[in-house]
Design a protein around this motif. Structure first.
Motif, short mmCIF file in Angstrom:
data_model
loop_
_atom_site.label_atom_id
_atom_site.label_comp_id
_atom_site.label_asym_id
_atom_site.label_seq_id
_atom_site.Cartn_x
_atom_site.Cartn_y
_atom_site.Cartn_z
N ASP A 90 0.83 -1.19 0.00
CA ASP A 90 0.00 0.00 0.00
C ASP A 90 0.88 1.25 0.00
OD1 ASP A 90 -1.59 2.20 1.78
OD2 ASP A 90 -2.95 1.00 0.58
N SER A 128 7.11 5.44 5.12
CA SER A 128 8.36 4.82 5.58
C SER A 128 9.59 5.29 4.81
CB SER A 128 8.25 3.30 5.45
OG SER A 128 8.25 2.90 4.08
N THR A 138 0.27 4.30 0.83
CA THR A 138 0.18 5.14 2.02
C THR A 138 1.21 4.72 3.05
OG1 THR A 138 -2.19 5.46 1.65
CG2 THR A 138 -1.35 5.97 3.85
N ASP A 139 1.31 3.42 3.30
CA ASP A 139 2.27 2.91 4.29
C ASP A 139 3.71 3.05 3.79
OD1 ASP A 139 0.13 2.16 5.89
OD2 ASP A 139 0.02 0.17 4.99
#
Length: 220
Positions: free
Chosen positions: A120, A127, A122-123
């Motif tokens: 994903d 990071s 977004t994740d």
């Protein structure tokens, strides 16, 4: 959206005329484009390909981030039209397309210049660290606004943010009530994204009627 579908922004005959002057791609990309049209897999339109090539020639980025790999067409296009020391990081979560994209990177001979991140966006964006000279947004349109904080954080000063398909087949021009109910959330989020791009003090943005609508933003 695939190139075979009619653009709602630019007249089809005008687009075809402009595209007739486009610089040629490699044989591998030509074959991959034919495959995408036959299988209805979305890739960037011809006019968007030309814009990408122009921005690469102008900016000469050392680091590129792509959000939305699909089958790898645009990442390969950027690899083939940038310096040999340019590295591309690309993100994709659609599991069915990931193996094909990996295979295409190897076949095109650019696998060593591409970092493929699965999952994903977004994740993954949250990071990531460091800075990117060019960020290409070509993923789920309704998520662009949600990616914005991390994208701005990751974009280098003077870097270019390129966003594709911002006009939603012309829906973005219409009243909210003229848009199909199932598309209204994406409609609202894209309008918010366009507002943010054009009103954020960190960015200088132009909206272009290219393909299904494109924005080019520069981080001040």
């Amino acid at each position: 959206m695939g190139e075979s579908e009619v653009s709602m922004i630019v007249d089809e005959r005008m687009a075809a005329f402009i595209n007739s002057f486009a610089s040629p791609n490699s044989e591998f990309l030509d074959n991959l484009e034919k495959f995408s049209l036959e299988t209805n897999v979305p890739i960037v339109r011809k006019e968007m390909q030309s814009l990408i090539k122009f921005l690469l020639a102008m900016k000469k980025p050392h680091s590129i981030l792509e959000v939305g790999t699909a089958i790898g067409f645009s990442a390969i296009l950027m690899a083939e039209n940038s310096d040999s020391d340019t590295h591309i990081t690309t993100i994709e979560k659609y599991e069915k397309r990931i193996p094909l994209a990996k295979e295409n990177f190897l076949k095109a001979g650019v696998g060593d210049r591409i970092t493929f991140l699965e999952g994903d966006a977004t994740d993954i964006l949250a990071s990531l660290t460091g800075e990117y000279d060019l960020i290409f947004m070509d993923a789920a349109k309704g998520q662009y606004i949600n990616f914005m904080p991390d994208v701005l954080r990751l974009l280098a000063p003077g870097g270019i943010l390129l966003s594709d398909n911002v006009m939603q087949d012309g829906d973005i021009l219409e009243s909210r009530f003229a848009v199909e109910r199932r598309n209204r959330t994406i409609y609202a989020r894209m309008r918010d994204y366009l507002y943010e791009l054009t009103h954020n003090n960190c960015l200088e943005t132009v909206i272009l009627p290219v393909g299904d609508g494109v924005t080019v933003s520069v981080k001040k």
